[in-house]
Design a protein around this motif. Structure first.
Motif, PDB file in Angstrom:
ATOM      1  N   ASN A  34     -16.925 -10.910   1.244  1.00  0.00           N
ATOM      2  CA  ASN A  34     -17.102 -10.550   2.242  1.00  0.00           C
ATOM      3  C   ASN A  34     -16.294 -11.544   3.089  1.00  0.00           C
ATOM      4  N   GLY A  35     -14.760 -11.163   3.234  1.00  0.00           N
ATOM      5  CA  GLY A  35     -13.941 -11.373   3.880  1.00  0.00           C
ATOM      6  C   GLY A  35     -13.298  -9.583   5.248  1.00  0.00           C
ATOM      7  N   PRO A  36     -12.364  -9.678   5.886  1.00  0.00           N
ATOM      8  CA  PRO A  36     -12.882  -9.729   6.558  1.00  0.00           C
ATOM      9  C   PRO A  36     -12.118  -8.172   6.240  1.00  0.00           C
ATOM     10  N   TYR A  37     -11.746  -7.105   7.272  1.00  0.00           N
ATOM     11  CA  TYR A  37     -11.993  -5.233   6.909  1.00  0.00           C
ATOM     12  C   TYR A  37     -10.696  -4.855   7.203  1.00  0.00           C
ATOM     13  N   PHE A  38      -9.649  -4.894   6.892  1.00  0.00           N
ATOM     14  CA  PHE A  38      -7.825  -4.477   7.416  1.00  0.00           C
ATOM     15  C   PHE A  38      -8.025  -3.192   6.716  1.00  0.00           C
ATOM     16  N   VAL A  39      -6.696  -2.279   7.371  1.00  0.00           N
ATOM     17  CA  VAL A  39      -6.641  -0.666   7.520  1.00  0.00           C
ATOM     18  C   VAL A  39      -5.956  -0.563   5.600  1.00  0.00           C
ATOM     19  N   GLY A  40      -6.704   0.301   4.769  1.00  0.00           N
ATOM     20  CA  GLY A  40      -6.538   0.193   4.027  1.00  0.00           C
ATOM     21  C   GLY A  40      -5.243   1.096   3.609  1.00  0.00           C
ATOM     22  N   THR A  41      -4.458   1.053   2.443  1.00  0.00           N
ATOM     23  CA  THR A  41      -3.124   1.809   2.307  1.00  0.00           C
ATOM     24  C   THR A  41      -2.677   3.121   2.227  1.00  0.00           C
ATOM     25  N   GLU A  42      -3.988   3.478   2.267  1.00  0.00           N
ATOM     26  CA  GLU A  42      -4.111   5.056   1.720  1.00  0.00           C
ATOM     27  C   GLU A  42      -4.608   5.828   3.120  1.00  0.00           C
ATOM     28  N   LEU A  43      -4.694   5.276   3.924  1.00  0.00           N
ATOM     29  CA  LEU A  43      -4.598   5.707   5.355  1.00  0.00           C
ATOM     30  C   LEU A  43      -3.101   5.454   5.598  1.00  0.00           C
ATOM     31  N   LEU A  44      -2.471   4.610   5.589  1.00  0.00           N
ATOM     32  CA  LEU A  44      -1.176   3.735   6.064  1.00  0.00           C
ATOM     33  C   LEU A  44      -0.359   5.415   5.092  1.00  0.00           C
TER      34      LEU A  44
END
Length: 259
Positions: free
Chosen positions: A63-73
């Protein structure tokens, strides 16, 4: 970026979600995403689950916030590490040359100079000092000014650059060699969005140039259209500048940072 309706709605929504997550370095909640994107939470949750599965989005706690994932980076970094600028931008130069029937250049900044990585000429092309692999002073070329204006985005930064690489050469009587005047000129370049070379590098030769950002805050390269002054009167500057900005944005898929 493309206009009109996406051919695959679910893919488009996933990409819009990634764009929005990318705007929030401290993360963004499901509720915030639903409100900002006007996507039902149920659909949003499923799409986020798919993005998390591939590592393109991340949620570090329930239920926490979403971030850009490491695979996208990682995908982005792999692309930049292997990116061949000439291969990417050459089709754009071909389009520019075909549309305007003038010589098109692509260059990168190297200290106080620009290095020409590509050039497309028309049959009636004029003889110029620019050759692929060749160099010219950055402050007196259109491609150089387009790079300097956004690589050094303040008066102080331009003056520091001029101090480091000066004294600035004057290949023509039109060349700006005073650091303060150059800084003021760069501010004008940023305001209008394109740079001009008004016979500052070669007598009788003018060009219009714009930066290519490729998603970065500073330009990776710049492109220009170059012609004899008789074929590039002042009345043509704005038309060429605006067209160049539009065509670069369409080709590179980037938006120039705010100034």
């Amino acid at each position: 970026m493309g206009n009109g309706q996406s051919p695959v709605g679910s893919v488009d929504r996933a990409l819009v979600i990634l764009q929005e997550i990318g705007r929030h370095g401290r993360g963004v909640t499901l509720d915030e995403l639903a409100t900002r994107l006007d996507i039902p939470k149920s659909s949003l949750h499923r799409l986020l689950g798919a993005l998390k599965h591939r590592g393109f989005a991340a949620q570090h706690e329930a239920n926490g916030p979403y971030f850009v994932g490491t695979e996208l980076l990682a995908t982005a970094f792999r692309f930049y590490e292997s990116m061949d600028l000439r291969t990417l931008i050459h089709p754009l130069l071909l389009r520019l040359c075909e549309k305007f029937r003038e010589t098109a250049h692509m260059a990168v900044l190297d200290g106080g100079e620009v290095v020409y990585l590509d050039k497309v000429e028309v049959p009636r092309s004029i003889t110029m000092t620019s050759v692929v692999g060749g160099r010219n002073a950055a402050h007196c070329t259109g491609v150089g000014k387009a790079l300097l204006a956004w690589t050094y985005p303040t008066d102080e930064a331009i003056k520091a650059w001029a101090a480091q690489y000066g004294p600035l050469a004057a290949p023509s009587r039109n060349t700006i060699t005073n650091p303060a005047k150059l800084a003021a000129h760069m501010a004008q370049v940023r305001e209008r969005g394109y740079a001009l070379d008004l016979e500052e590098n070669e007598p009788g030769v003018r060009c219009v140039a714009v930066p290519v950002f490729m998603g970065r805050s500073t330009p990776l390269a710049s492109v220009s259209v170059t012609a004899l002054k008789d074929r590039m009167p002042p009345a043509r500057f704005e038309e060429l500048g605006e067209a160049l900005c539009r065509m670069v944005a369409e080709h590179a898929g980037t938006v120039r940072p705010a100034t």
